[in-house]
Design an enzyme around this catalytic site. Structure first.
Site, PDB file in Angstrom:
ATOM      1  CB  CYS A 116      10.773   9.453  -4.155  1.00  0.00           C
ATOM      2  SG  CYS A 116       9.365   8.686  -4.954  1.00  0.00           S
ATOM      3  CG  HIS A 258       9.512  12.360  -1.460  1.00  0.00           C
ATOM      4  ND1 HIS A 258       9.051  12.879  -2.658  1.00  0.00           N
ATOM      5  CD2 HIS A 258       9.055  11.071  -1.403  1.00  0.00           C
ATOM      6  CE1 HIS A 258       8.359  11.948  -3.292  1.00  0.00           C
ATOM      7  NE2 HIS A 258       8.342  10.850  -2.547  1.00  0.00           N
ATOM      8  CG  ASN A 288       4.949  10.602  -4.182  1.00  0.00           C
ATOM      9  OD1 ASN A 288       5.856  11.143  -4.801  1.00  0.00           O
ATOM     10  ND2 ASN A 288       5.128   9.516  -3.452  1.00  0.00           N
TER      11      ASN A 288
HETATM   12  O1  UT7 Z   1       7.419   8.186  -2.856  1.00  0.00           O
HETATM   13  C1  UT7 Z   1       8.196   7.219  -2.201  1.00  0.00           C
HETATM   14  C2  UT7 Z   1       7.529   5.906  -2.154  1.00  0.00           C
HETATM   15  N1  UT7 Z   1       6.161   5.892  -1.686  1.00  0.00           N
HETATM   16  C3  UT7 Z   1       5.759   6.262  -0.457  1.00  0.00           C
HETATM   17  O2  UT7 Z   1       6.484   6.850   0.317  1.00  0.00           O
HETATM   18  C4  UT7 Z   1       4.392   5.823  -0.035  1.00  0.00           C
HETATM   19  C5  UT7 Z   1       4.413   5.305   1.365  1.00  0.00           C
HETATM   20  N2  UT7 Z   1       3.195   4.619   1.784  1.00  0.00           N
HETATM   21  C6  UT7 Z   1       2.013   5.231   1.954  1.00  0.00           C
HETATM   22  O3  UT7 Z   1       1.875   6.411   1.708  1.00  0.00           O
HETATM   23  C7  UT7 Z   1       0.888   4.429   2.541  1.00  0.00           C
HETATM   24  O4  UT7 Z   1       1.377   3.194   2.996  1.00  0.00           O
HETATM   25  C8  UT7 Z   1      -0.297   4.165   1.539  1.00  0.00           C
HETATM   26  C9  UT7 Z   1      -1.014   5.471   1.259  1.00  0.00           C
HETATM   27  C10 UT7 Z   1       0.233   3.545   0.267  1.00  0.00           C
HETATM   28  C11 UT7 Z   1      -1.300   3.208   2.180  1.00  0.00           C
HETATM   29  O5  UT7 Z   1      -1.762   3.778   3.400  1.00  0.00           O
HETATM   30  P1  UT7 Z   1      -1.747   2.947   4.758  1.00  0.00           P
HETATM   31  O6  UT7 Z   1      -2.352   3.795   5.773  1.00  0.00           O
HETATM   32  O7  UT7 Z   1      -0.340   2.452   4.970  1.00  0.00           O
HETATM   33  O8  UT7 Z   1      -2.715   1.760   4.404  1.00  0.00           O
HETATM   34  P2  UT7 Z   1      -2.463   0.201   4.592  1.00  0.00           P
HETATM   35  O9  UT7 Z   1      -1.589  -0.306   3.480  1.00  0.00           O
HETATM   36  O10 UT7 Z   1      -2.097  -0.084   5.996  1.00  0.00           O
HETATM   37  O11 UT7 Z   1      -3.901  -0.353   4.351  1.00  0.00           O
HETATM   38  C12 UT7 Z   1      -4.990  -0.118   5.282  1.00  0.00           C
HETATM   39  C13 UT7 Z   1      -6.272  -0.546   4.635  1.00  0.00           C
HETATM   40  C14 UT7 Z   1      -6.187  -1.923   3.952  1.00  0.00           C
HETATM   41  O12 UT7 Z   1      -7.427  -2.558   4.113  1.00  0.00           O
HETATM   42  P3  UT7 Z   1      -7.653  -3.678   5.265  1.00  0.00           P
HETATM   43  O13 UT7 Z   1      -6.635  -4.747   4.970  1.00  0.00           O
HETATM   44  O14 UT7 Z   1      -7.401  -2.960   6.557  1.00  0.00           O
HETATM   45  O15 UT7 Z   1      -9.054  -4.087   5.051  1.00  0.00           O
HETATM   46  C15 UT7 Z   1      -5.982  -1.585   2.509  1.00  0.00           C
HETATM   47  O16 UT7 Z   1      -6.422  -2.594   1.640  1.00  0.00           O
HETATM   48  O17 UT7 Z   1      -6.617   0.376   3.591  1.00  0.00           O
HETATM   49  C16 UT7 Z   1      -6.819  -0.341   2.364  1.00  0.00           C
HETATM   50  N3  UT7 Z   1      -6.439   0.516   1.269  1.00  0.00           N
HETATM   51  C17 UT7 Z   1      -7.296   1.379   0.704  1.00  0.00           C
HETATM   52  N4  UT7 Z   1      -8.584   1.641   0.951  1.00  0.00           N
HETATM   53  C18 UT7 Z   1      -9.175   2.587   0.186  1.00  0.00           C
HETATM   54  C19 UT7 Z   1      -5.223   0.641   0.672  1.00  0.00           C
HETATM   55  N5  UT7 Z   1      -5.283   1.576  -0.296  1.00  0.00           N
HETATM   56  C20 UT7 Z   1      -6.561   2.042  -0.301  1.00  0.00           C
HETATM   57  C21 UT7 Z   1      -7.242   3.004  -1.052  1.00  0.00           C
HETATM   58  N6  UT7 Z   1      -8.536   3.247  -0.782  1.00  0.00           N
HETATM   59  N7  UT7 Z   1      -6.619   3.724  -2.030  1.00  0.00           N
END
Ligand code: UT7
Length: 337
Positions: A116, A258, A288
């Site tokens: 990215c 980004h 993204n």
């Molecule tokens: O482009 C360069 C590379 N990529 C990035 O820069 C992406 C960077 N990361 C992110 O944008 C975020 O980490 C994500 C959007 C991928 C995830 O968001 P988050 O707020 O960091 O969520 P998390 O991984 O801390 O997960 C929180 C909860 C989890 O459930 P539990 O364990 O709390 O029950 C996940 O399983 O949200 C859950 N979860 C979802 N729930 C509904 C993860 N993805 C989803 C989803 N829908 N799509």
């Protein structure tokens, strides 16, 4: 210090017409519009129709940027750099065919793979070629069909990424001209390879002697760790480039980061001490788009007349590798899109 600089003369963006809304994703994945909006700021992303590849989007965006560059476009460009994570083929690079399809003749053409951060790396490659006199004008394109490498069953990646392409034209000029790229900072940390990767399909996987599993052809990402690193690395790289060009944080008119996640952009602004209103974002409508996200955000903001001549822009990116990079430039006098 040399007075030579790369100067921005053209800009164009292209998003494939088909959109996929959060509601559509919620129909097939355990997710919701509310979760996606709240945690990422994304409302929809654009996705190509079957048969459309990265080079096709790159040609569209490149055409728009060359057109916007006017006399500095087709006649002056003698190098094409395509930043992409989703090239048309493992071999050859995507850029030569894009250059040929744009009717640019036998120009220098290469791909840059920096996840990215690819657009900022490609911009740095272009500015270096212009400063060294290896090129007179460079078309820099960020293009992705990221939907190709998304595991349809993985809700953490499927909701974030989208397809698109953005492009700029740079020509050799002087540092005091509006539109000049005044400084660049680049960095990497390859010990973070596993945090965002497509494990299958490359020499490493073939060297293992075993067949790839189907999911190894898809991007795998540790979202939480990438999030934290993205904010930290983009903030440090932004400070480094500001130091190089002698700008204080208060002097930045626009931060074009980004477009990975709106929360990342807002955390970055907070770390830098920049008002959120100076953060440029089009993530809500495009998601993204990896290496395409910065030029697409520029084109979107320019189309809304958000930038004025001489405005100071900070570009900053973070991605797989790990890689990061930032650039400082002023906005040109001419209307680009
Ligand atoms: O482009 C360069 C590379 N990529 C990035 O820069 C992406 C960077 N990361 C992110 O944008 C975020 O980490 C994500 C959007 C991928 C995830 O968001 P988050 O707020 O960091 O969520 P998390 O991984 O801390 O997960 C929180 C909860 C989890 O459930 P539990 O364990 O709390 O029950 C996940 O399983 O949200 C859950 N979860 C979802 N729930 C509904 C993860 N993805 C989803 C989803 N829908 N799509």
């Amino acid at each position: 210090m040399s007075t030579h600089a790369a100067v921005l003369t053209g800009l164009g963006g292209y998003l494939p017409p088909r959109t996929v809304t959060n509601e559509e994703l919620s129909d097939r994945l355990d997710t919701s519009d509310e979760w996606i909006r709240k945690r990422t700021g994304i409302r929809q992303r654009h996705v190509v129709d079957p048969g459309v590849a990265t080079g096709d989007l790159a040609v569209e965006a490149g055409h728009r940027a060359l057109k916007s560059a006017g006399a500095q476009g087709w006649n002056a460009v003698d190098m094409v750099v395509v930043a992409t994570t989703t090239p048309d083929h493992p071999l050859p690079g995507t850029a030569p065919n894009v250059a040929a399809r744009l009717g640019l003749g036998p120009v220098a053409a290469l791909d840059v793979q920096a996840g990215c951060s690819g657009f900022v790396y490609a911009l740095a490659t272009a500015t270096a070629a212009l400063a060294a006199g290896h090129a007179e004008g460079v078309l820099v394109i960020g293009a992705e069909v990221f939907s190709n490498v998304l595991n349809p069953a993985d809700r953490t990646t499927a909701v974030i990424f989208g397809d698109g392409a953005g492009a700029i034209v740079l020509r050799a000029g002087d540092r005091d001209e509006p539109g000049a790229v005044l400084g660049v900072d680049l960095g990497s940390d390859g010990t973070g390879l596993e945090l965002a990767t497509i494990p299958g399909g490359g020499a490493r996987q073939r060297a293992s002697g075993r067949q790839p599993r189907p999911d190894e052809g898809y991007v795998q990402m540790n979202g939480k760790e990438i999030f934290l690193q993205a904010v930290r690395r983009m903030a440090a790289s932004s400070s480094a480039v500001l130091g190089k060009v002698g700008w204080s944080v208060d002097q930045i008119d626009h931060v074009v980061g980004h477009q990975a996640n709106l929360r990342i952009l807002h955390s970055l602004a907070q770390q830098l001490g920049v008002d959120k209103r100076r953060v440029v974002s089009h993530i809500e409508s495009a998601g993204n788009t990896s290496a395409a996200s910065i030029p697409l955000a520029l084109a979107d903001a320019a189309a809304r007349s958000r930038f004025r001549p001489h405005d100071r822009l900070l570009l900053t990116a973070f991605g797989a590798g790990l890689t990061w990079g930032s650039a400082a430039l002023t906005w040109p006098q001419t209307t680009l899109v």
